[in-house]
Design an enzyme around this catalytic site. Structure first.
Site, mmCIF file in Angstrom:
data_model
loop_
_atom_site.group_PDB
_atom_site.id
_atom_site.type_symbol
_atom_site.label_atom_id
_atom_site.label_comp_id
_atom_site.label_asym_id
_atom_site.label_seq_id
_atom_site.Cartn_x
_atom_site.Cartn_y
_atom_site.Cartn_z
ATOM 1 N N ASP A 156 0.838 -1.201 0.000
ATOM 2 C CA ASP A 156 0.000 0.000 0.000
ATOM 3 C C ASP A 156 0.868 1.243 0.000
ATOM 4 O OD1 ASP A 156 -2.400 1.718 0.547
ATOM 5 O OD2 ASP A 156 -3.311 -0.213 0.976
ATOM 6 N N HIS A 225 -4.022 6.257 2.549
ATOM 7 C CA HIS A 225 -4.657 5.011 2.113
ATOM 8 C C HIS A 225 -4.148 3.797 2.895
ATOM 9 C CE1 HIS A 225 -5.560 1.700 -0.736
ATOM 10 N NE2 HIS A 225 -6.517 2.479 -1.198
ATOM 11 N N SER A 563 -10.960 -0.643 -2.108
ATOM 12 C CA SER A 563 -9.782 -0.616 -1.243
ATOM 13 C C SER A 563 -10.166 -0.852 0.206
ATOM 14 C CB SER A 563 -9.079 0.744 -1.331
ATOM 15 O OG SER A 563 -8.244 0.829 -2.441
#
Length: 785
Positions: A156, A225, A563
């Site tokens: 990630d 994220h 996600s």
């Protein structure tokens, strides 16, 4: 799809084109050279030397191999990334031992009430559909649970180690099998890791893109994220969590006792394919149990399995016993947009939870309220006193396109007509993003905005201080009627957002969630399963964008995307691995898929955002049932050999497959009748059959293994088939004994005798379910003509 590019400001939408790596000197660029499995009994140093010798055979005199090789893969698989000319790359493709050579692609990120909702909904459905079940073990979130020995690795954008989600209070020693490291980098050192966050690596994009494209030399997350996904998968339980008061409660990961290892392969510009491969290679060597990957290629950039970094890395990870969970992509609701569809991957779609964020429009006159939804911290007066105007009525005299003005496209409105007013704007797919429109209206002096939006209504967009809400076209009709009937100037106000819980119906398949069938694997049903991916509250990095009156940034944020769904399933997989440590990745996937639920909290079948019944192309086997997966009764096993024969049927020749899996016996060969239709026979927990109209009928084979507590068990089958399709299962009863743990069965599909036309309508879906009275082992199927 253009309408969702706003969705995750930092989580670039999956429809962005995946391009080749940036070039260095104009004559060369980074290529990945994939060489399959590491040959048996080959030392790491010898393997690395062989890479350098190989690349040296194609370089012009004076160029050194170690000056062009930027990464080497040496643990889970063999290969390297190097800066090469087009001719040099072509020459390497012809060298013995090379599976593929491809330009380094850039993939994109697919960007707590959710876990409570999963458990509560599943328990109610169990009670209604099955009757009482024996209580199964589950990860209780404490560091002393079996999950404390499981390690979730995430590929990630990095991690924010100071988040309370990664505090290690109460955790015991790091598992002795852990071989990873905590890399030192910019604003990050080894002390940032602990007994919860046990490892962190980064792969500087500058290594392969050049200094101007550096992704930051640190595992630290500067996007948000990776912090969000890792806390969703395995974050500690944090009480009093909220997003500035919205969505209050306890934020927690699905396997809160698991350890976390971060592999930073992404920056704000994207995720380098060569870095993704390095992340897989290191994660396998480090000793992770589950790898969570919330990123992927665009559905319009369809690399083959031997040139897709995620397919390559995940194949070798699964071959070594590591479960790989990937997001399905954010390019829905269009069909055939699902990515990460290799059959060794557990592919996750996104659904809503039973929480809504309501911001209403209050109209003048009788003070009637029109329901809307968005995230804003409006400071408008509660009384409807602000003039209300439509975009069409505010059209600039210099603009001829009235439709663009009605959509409030930038540059189409007269600022003098909207100052001090609330503006009603249409919004459609392909428009300028809503935040950009809102910013322009705010700058032009509007006091608020109402977007009419039928597609994205379930995803609450964040607008902070500018009062914005979104309404459906049906709700907007009441606003238009009021404007038309107002005797004088129509007025309104927009209320600040409030949190609504126990919202119904939920789950609903999110509009942005990518749909099947897979363009690559039509005879493997994808996505596999669905999980919450809309407005998920989880940890975030500090930000300077604060609502008025707030002095400290929220440690949490509400974010949407597949996600967010992916780490829900990764957490569930880690919990299963903790309690069933000997289970293979295929068994874990099977348990998650066959125990998934298909009903919402109204006890009716799950629907899509448009209200239509959800099909397996929308949500796979259904919504993940985390604790149900601990006791599935039966599992569909598959291993490396099964996937290699899948590759045979897909079209690869035996020589290529022998390179991919160096441990194969010398006599391995593809069947003489290998064909894509035989992919349907892969021992998968779901069934996909294409081309039925031409063949008239098709029979597939499956085998299940008894993993229940009772060695002697009898399962009978129930079939749910649509009109126009005859489905027969043979035998209809499976009897397991102490000596017989695995049994095969066949499923035959044929057009109904009196309804051939129905079978030709397209995709027909249903399910087969094996039950022993306690377990319900459900497998969805889709048959196309």
């Amino acid at each position: 799809m253009a309408a969702i590019t706003w969705l995750l400001l930092y989580l670039v939408a999956s429809s962005a084109a995946a391009g080749a790596a940036g070039r260095g000197d104009g004559a060369s660029q980074v290529y990945v050279v994939y060489m399959g499995s590491v040959p048996p009994r080959t030392s790491t140093s010898l393997l690395q030397e062989s890479h350098l010798r190989l690349v040296g055979t194609v370089l012009k005199r004076g160029r050194r191999a170690d000056s062009v090789v930027v990464r080497q893969y040496k643990h889970g698989f063999s290969g390297f990334a190097a800066r090469l000319s087009k001719d040099e790359a072509a020459a390497l493709r012809r060298r013995p031992g090379v599976v593929s050579v491809f330009a380094d692609p850039v993939y994109q990120l697919h960007t707590t009430r959710s876990w409570d909702f999963l458990q509560q909904t599943a328990v109610k459905i169990d009670a209604a559909a099955r009757g009482p079940r024996n209580k199964t073990a589950a990860d209780d979130g404490s560091p002393s649970s079996p999950a404390a020995d499981t390690i979730i690795g995430l590929l990630d954008s990095g991690i924010w180690p100071e988040s309370p989600s990664f505090n290690d209070a109460g955790f015991g020693p790091v598992p002795s099998r852990w071989k990873g490291v905590c890399m030192t980098g910019d604003d990050f050192n080894s002390s940032n890791c602990n007994k919860k966050l046990i490892g962190a690596r980064y792969y500087d994009m500058g290594d392969v893109r050049g200094p101007s494209q550096s992704g930051g030399g640190s595992p630290r997350d500067d996007v948000g994220h990776g912090t969000h996904t890792s806390s969703t998968a395995a974050g500690n339980a944090i009480t009093g969590a909220s997003y500035y008061g919205l969505a209050p409660g306890t934020a927690k990961g699905g396997s809160a006792a698991s350890r976390v290892a971060m592999y930073r392969v992404c920056s704000e510009t994207g995720c380098s394919g060569s870095a993704i491969l390095a992340g897989f290679d290191d994660a396998v060597a480090d000793g992770v149990d589950v790898i969570s990957v919330s990123l992927g290629a665009s559905p319009y950039f369809r690399p083959d399995f031997t040139s897709d970094p995620i397919a390559i890395g995940s194949f070798h990870a699964v071959a070594k016993g590591v479960t790989v969970v990937c997001s399905a992509g954010n390019s829905g609701p269009a069909a055939a947009t699902v990515v990460n569809a290799a059959p060794w991957i557990l592919t996750v779609a996104a659904t809503t939870i039973d929480r809504d964020f309501e911001s209403d429009v209050v109209l003048g006159g009788n003070y009637s309220a029109v329901k809307g939804g968005a995230i804003n911290f409006s400071n408008l007066d509660k009384s409807p006193k602000y003039p209300l105007i439509t975009g069409a009525a505010a059209k600039s005299s210099s603009v001829s396109d009235a439709d663009s003005a009605s959509h409030c496209e930038p540059g189409t409105l007269d600022s003098g007509k909207i100052q001090g007013k609330i503006v009603l704007c249409n919004h459609s797919e392909g428009d300028t993003s809503k935040p950009v429109k809102a910013d322009e209206l705010n700058s032009a002096g509007a006091v608020g905005c109402i977007f009419v939006n039928d597609v994205e209504w379930a995803v609450a967009t964040t607008y902070l201080d500018f009062p914005v809400t979104e309404v459906t076209s049906a709700a907007a009709a009441a606003i238009h009627k009021y404007i038309a009937s107002a005797a004088s100037q129509p007025v309104a106000t927009i209320t600040p957002t409030g949190t609504v819980t126990e919202y119904k119906p939920a789950p609903v398949v999110a509009y942005f969630s990518s749909r099947g069938p897979s363009s690559q694997t039509g005879n493997v049903l994808k996505p596999d399963v669905a999980a919450p991916g809309v407005n998920i509250l989880a940890s975030w990095i500090p930000t300077t964008s604060l609502p008025a009156g707030q002095k400290q940034a929220s440690q949490f944020k509400l974010v949407s995307g597949t996600s967010m769904a992916c780490p829900h399933v990764a957490g569930a997989a880690a919990t299963v691995k903790a309690w069933k440590p000997t289970w293979s990745p295929a068994a874990i996937r099977s348990a998650i898929m066959t125990t998934a639920t298909q009903l919402n909290n109204n006890h009716t079948p799950t629907t899509t955002d448009s209200g239509s019944p959800a099909t397996p192309y929308d949500h796979g086997a259904g919504q993940v049932h985390p604790t149900g997966a601990l006791d599935p009764g039966l599992v569909y096993e598959a291993g490396e050999d099964d996937y290699l024969h899948f590759l045979c049927n897909y079209g690869y020749n035996a020589s290529t497959i022998k390179l991919i899996a160096a441990s194969l016996p010398g006599g391995f060969s593809c069947a003489a009748n290998a064909s894509t239709s035989l992919i349907s026979d892969l021992n998968y927990p779901s069934i996909a059959v294409s081309g039925l109209g031409k063949a008239g009928s098709r029979t597939v084979t499956r085998a299940v293994t008894n993993v229940g507590a009772q060695e002697e068990a009898t399962y009978t089958v129930a079939v749910s088939a649509p009109a126009g399709l005859d489905v027969n299962v043979t035998p209809r009863k499976l009897e397991f004994t102490k000596g017989v743990k695995r049994l095969a069965f066949q499923v035959s599909f044929s057009a109904g005798r009196n309804d051939d036309a129905a079978a030709k309508k397209g995709a027909l879906s249903g399910s087969i379910t094996w039950s022993d009275g306690k377990h319900m082992v459900r497998s969805p199927f889709v048959v196309t003509s």
